[in-house]
Scaffold this active site. Structure first.
Site, short mmCIF file in Angstrom:
data_model
loop_
_atom_site.label_atom_id
_atom_site.label_comp_id
_atom_site.label_asym_id
_atom_site.label_seq_id
_atom_site.Cartn_x
_atom_site.Cartn_y
_atom_site.Cartn_z
CG HIS A 177 35.36 42.57 40.89
ND1 HIS A 177 34.99 43.86 40.60
CD2 HIS A 177 36.47 42.65 41.64
CE1 HIS A 177 35.86 44.69 41.15
NE2 HIS A 177 36.77 43.98 41.80
CB SER A 178 35.34 37.47 44.04
OG SER A 178 36.19 36.91 45.01
#
Length: 138
Positions: free
Chosen positions: A51-52
């Site tokens: 994820h970011s």
């Protein structure tokens, strides 16, 4: 070491015959800590992250054992081995991260500048790349 805006940061270490002590305070990392969490008992073939963040900055430390952090800014991708408790990886917002190749007994400590907020995560890589294109960063 620098990649994108990520960087390895030495954590001050005090050594004496009884062992080592490291302290994170004041300006050691570039943000105020609002959340601390850690990963442990992770199978060696497990994959974490993926994820970011739109808001969160992170500082990742291998308190025990080792693991690799893959960081990706949408153009460049790099794998960084963390295996010393007095060196952490600063990850700013807008960087995709994955964590893998955990050694037996590895403990991954993460310090964050935000409290948990699911709405500020980007969990799909294609959406992450699209967000970079939208921002003009591709």
């Amino acid at each position: 070491m620098r990649f994108m805006k990520t960087k390895l940061i030495d954590i001050p270490k005090i050594a004496d015959p009884r062992g080592h002590l490291s302290v994170i305070e004041k300006d050691c990392i570039p943000f105020a800590i609002k959340r601390v969490y850690y990963l442990y008992d992770i199978p060696s073939d497990a994959y974490r992250g993926g994820h970011s963040h739109l808001k969160q900055e992170s500082f990742v430390i291998a308190l025990s054992g080792s693991f690799e952090v893959i960081v990706d800014d949408g153009k460049n991708r790099q794998k960084i081995m963390l295996n010393k408790p007095n060196i952490g990886l600063y990850i700013p917002t807008g960087i995709w991260r994955e964590v893998e190749n955990f050694s037996s007994g590895a403990v991954c400590l993460v310090l964050a500048n935000t409290e948990f907020d699911e709405s500020e995560y980007i969990r799909d890589y294609d959406d992450f790349i699209s967000s970079k294109t939208t921002q003009g960063n591709s």
